[in-house]
Design a protein around this motif. Structure first.
Motif, PDB file in Angstrom:
ATOM      1  N   GLN A  84     -41.986 -21.194 -22.785  1.00  0.00           N
ATOM      2  CA  GLN A  84     -40.733 -21.938 -22.706  1.00  0.00           C
ATOM      3  C   GLN A  84     -40.184 -21.937 -21.278  1.00  0.00           C
ATOM      4  O   GLN A  84     -39.647 -22.947 -20.804  1.00  0.00           O
ATOM      5  CB  GLN A  84     -39.719 -21.336 -23.674  1.00  0.00           C
ATOM      6  CG  GLN A  84     -40.119 -21.483 -25.140  1.00  0.00           C
ATOM      7  CD  GLN A  84     -39.253 -20.662 -26.074  1.00  0.00           C
ATOM      8  OE1 GLN A  84     -38.234 -20.101 -25.660  1.00  0.00           O
ATOM      9  NE2 GLN A  84     -39.647 -20.580 -27.341  1.00  0.00           N
ATOM     10  N   SER A  85     -40.331 -20.818 -20.582  1.00  0.00           N
ATOM     11  CA  SER A  85     -39.872 -20.753 -19.192  1.00  0.00           C
ATOM     12  C   SER A  85     -40.715 -21.656 -18.301  1.00  0.00           C
ATOM     13  O   SER A  85     -40.181 -22.357 -17.424  1.00  0.00           O
ATOM     14  CB  SER A  85     -39.940 -19.308 -18.687  1.00  0.00           C
ATOM     15  OG  SER A  85     -39.110 -18.463 -19.458  1.00  0.00           O
ATOM     16  N   VAL A  86     -42.028 -21.656 -18.513  1.00  0.00           N
ATOM     17  CA  VAL A  86     -42.911 -22.527 -17.731  1.00  0.00           C
ATOM     18  C   VAL A  86     -42.554 -23.989 -17.957  1.00  0.00           C
ATOM     19  O   VAL A  86     -42.473 -24.786 -17.010  1.00  0.00           O
ATOM     20  CB  VAL A  86     -44.384 -22.256 -18.102  1.00  0.00           C
ATOM     21  CG1 VAL A  86     -45.291 -23.341 -17.526  1.00  0.00           C
ATOM     22  CG2 VAL A  86     -44.815 -20.892 -17.596  1.00  0.00           C
ATOM     23  N   PHE A  87     -42.319 -24.357 -19.202  1.00  0.00           N
ATOM     24  CA  PHE A  87     -41.955 -25.741 -19.520  1.00  0.00           C
ATOM     25  C   PHE A  87     -40.635 -26.121 -18.855  1.00  0.00           C
ATOM     26  O   PHE A  87     -40.499 -27.218 -18.291  1.00  0.00           O
ATOM     27  CB  PHE A  87     -41.853 -25.904 -21.036  1.00  0.00           C
ATOM     28  CG  PHE A  87     -41.431 -27.276 -21.469  1.00  0.00           C
ATOM     29  CD1 PHE A  87     -42.322 -28.336 -21.439  1.00  0.00           C
ATOM     30  CD2 PHE A  87     -40.134 -27.513 -21.904  1.00  0.00           C
ATOM     31  CE1 PHE A  87     -41.932 -29.609 -21.837  1.00  0.00           C
ATOM     32  CE2 PHE A  87     -39.742 -28.774 -22.305  1.00  0.00           C
ATOM     33  CZ  PHE A  87     -40.638 -29.824 -22.275  1.00  0.00           C
ATOM     34  N   THR A  88     -39.661 -25.224 -18.893  1.00  0.00           N
ATOM     35  CA  THR A  88     -38.360 -25.498 -18.272  1.00  0.00           C
ATOM     36  C   THR A  88     -38.493 -25.670 -16.766  1.00  0.00           C
ATOM     37  O   THR A  88     -37.891 -26.579 -16.167  1.00  0.00           O
ATOM     38  CB  THR A  88     -37.377 -24.360 -18.585  1.00  0.00           C
ATOM     39  OG1 THR A  88     -37.251 -24.216 -20.005  1.00  0.00           O
ATOM     40  CG2 THR A  88     -36.009 -24.648 -17.987  1.00  0.00           C
ATOM     41  N   LEU A 101     -44.834 -24.351 -27.552  1.00  0.00           N
ATOM     42  CA  LEU A 101     -43.673 -23.623 -27.039  1.00  0.00           C
ATOM     43  C   LEU A 101     -43.255 -22.510 -27.991  1.00  0.00           C
ATOM     44  O   LEU A 101     -42.835 -21.430 -27.563  1.00  0.00           O
ATOM     45  CB  LEU A 101     -42.511 -24.598 -26.818  1.00  0.00           C
ATOM     46  CG  LEU A 101     -42.710 -25.663 -25.735  1.00  0.00           C
ATOM     47  CD1 LEU A 101     -41.523 -26.613 -25.697  1.00  0.00           C
ATOM     48  CD2 LEU A 101     -42.914 -25.017 -24.374  1.00  0.00           C
ATOM     49  N   LYS A 102     -43.391 -22.792 -29.286  1.00  0.00           N
ATOM     50  CA  LYS A 102     -43.009 -21.783 -30.275  1.00  0.00           C
ATOM     51  C   LYS A 102     -43.969 -20.603 -30.259  1.00  0.00           C
ATOM     52  O   LYS A 102     -43.548 -19.438 -30.282  1.00  0.00           O
ATOM     53  CB  LYS A 102     -42.968 -22.422 -31.659  1.00  0.00           C
ATOM     54  CG  LYS A 102     -42.556 -21.470 -32.770  1.00  0.00           C
ATOM     55  CD  LYS A 102     -42.519 -22.188 -34.110  1.00  0.00           C
ATOM     56  CE  LYS A 102     -42.134 -21.229 -35.233  1.00  0.00           C
ATOM     57  NZ  LYS A 102     -42.109 -21.913 -36.558  1.00  0.00           N
ATOM     58  N   GLU A 103     -45.262 -20.916 -30.204  1.00  0.00           N
ATOM     59  CA  GLU A 103     -46.261 -19.849 -30.218  1.00  0.00           C
ATOM     60  C   GLU A 103     -46.322 -19.113 -28.879  1.00  0.00           C
ATOM     61  O   GLU A 103     -46.611 -17.919 -28.833  1.00  0.00           O
ATOM     62  CB  GLU A 103     -47.641 -20.437 -30.546  1.00  0.00           C
ATOM     63  CG  GLU A 103     -47.760 -21.024 -31.943  1.00  0.00           C
ATOM     64  CD  GLU A 103     -47.660 -19.969 -33.030  1.00  0.00           C
ATOM     65  OE1 GLU A 103     -47.948 -18.791 -32.743  1.00  0.00           O
ATOM     66  OE2 GLU A 103     -47.276 -20.323 -34.162  1.00  0.00           O
TER      67      GLU A 103
END
Length: 262
Positions: free
Chosen positions: A32-36, A24-26
């Protein structure tokens, strides 16, 4: 001893440099949007699953009470009063009674059977539509979640390759870690999609069973209304007990084989 502890700590740090947090950091704002999005999809999918199971079970319990007590009533109004206020079966009965009253107010000649059948079918369709609410979201999650996760993987691999190219060190340890890390998003997409597909198929099958039972009940109500109560199914209540025959009694004279005269 201290050297061994420090060495173990260094090894653990090296092993933990790749993972979900690092991905998520890289990956930046896109990962981060995909994960959310995937997390939201999963939470909503499970909410729909449990809420629909509760709603379906409520109607199934209502069906049991209808089979055991409703058709013991002398009229549909009496039977409707026995049902729960928000029961799907009560809605069918009330809509059928309302359609019967409205038929006499029609100015155009319409067959009573056709009018009642259309009204009951419309009521039945409304109930089925309510039961099917939310299932489209489950189907959408099952179809799109893997591709959303794949999009996160593609972006992660792209960023990893750009970073490796800029560093000028294309060794296997520099390539395998970031690329494998990017595949986490694809795995998350599958984890979200598979339960959604299973839930969709299960709920659809239960809805089909409920719809068949509602259709059968609707036809019974139509037959009752069209025949003015002459046609109705038998109630599926407990079987009545056979009456107990009284034990035969004999007089003392009959027992001894002597007939007495009055």
């Amino acid at each position: 001893m201290i050297i061994n502890i420090l060495a173990a700590g260094g090894t653990a740090a090296a092993e933990n440099q790749f993972g979900l947090q690092q991905a998520l950091k890289e990956g930046g704002i896109i990962s981060q949007s995909v994960f959310t999005i995937l997390v939201i999809m999963s939470v909503v999918s499970f909410y729909i699953l449990f809420s629909k199971l509760f709603e379906q079970q409520k109607i199934l319990n209502q069906a049991k009470r209808v089979r055991t007590s409703f058709w013991n009533s002398t009229s549909l109004r009496e039977g409707s009063a026995k049902l729960e206020k928000n029961s799907a079966y009560k809605q069918l009965v009330d809509d059928g009674l309302a359609a019967q009253e409205q038929h006499s107010k029609l100015t155009d000649p319409v067959e009573a059977h056709d009018w009642l059948h259309g009204s009951l079918a419309r009521s039945e369709a409304a109930i089925n539509s309510k039961l099917g609410g939310g299932l489209a979201f489950l189907a959408t999650v099952g179809a799109t979640a893997p591709f959303i996760g794949l999009f996160g993987t593609v972006v992660g691999i792209y960023r990893a390759l750009i970073k490796i190219g800029a560093s000028g060190d294309p060794s296997i340890d520099k390539v395998a870690g970031p690329v494998g890390e990017a595949l986490i998003m694809t795995a998350l997409g599958l984890v979200v999609a598979v339960p959604a597909v299973l839930a969709y198929n299960w709920l659809q099958r239960r809805n089909k069973s409920i719809a068949e039972d509602l259709s059968a009940f609707s036809n019974d109500v139509l037959g009752f209304l069209a025949s003015n109560g002459a046609v109705k199914p038998a109630a599926a209540g407990p079987a009545p007990k056979a009456p107990v025959k009284p034990a035969a009694t004999t007089t003392a004279g009959q027992a001894g084989g002597v007939q007495t005269r009055p």
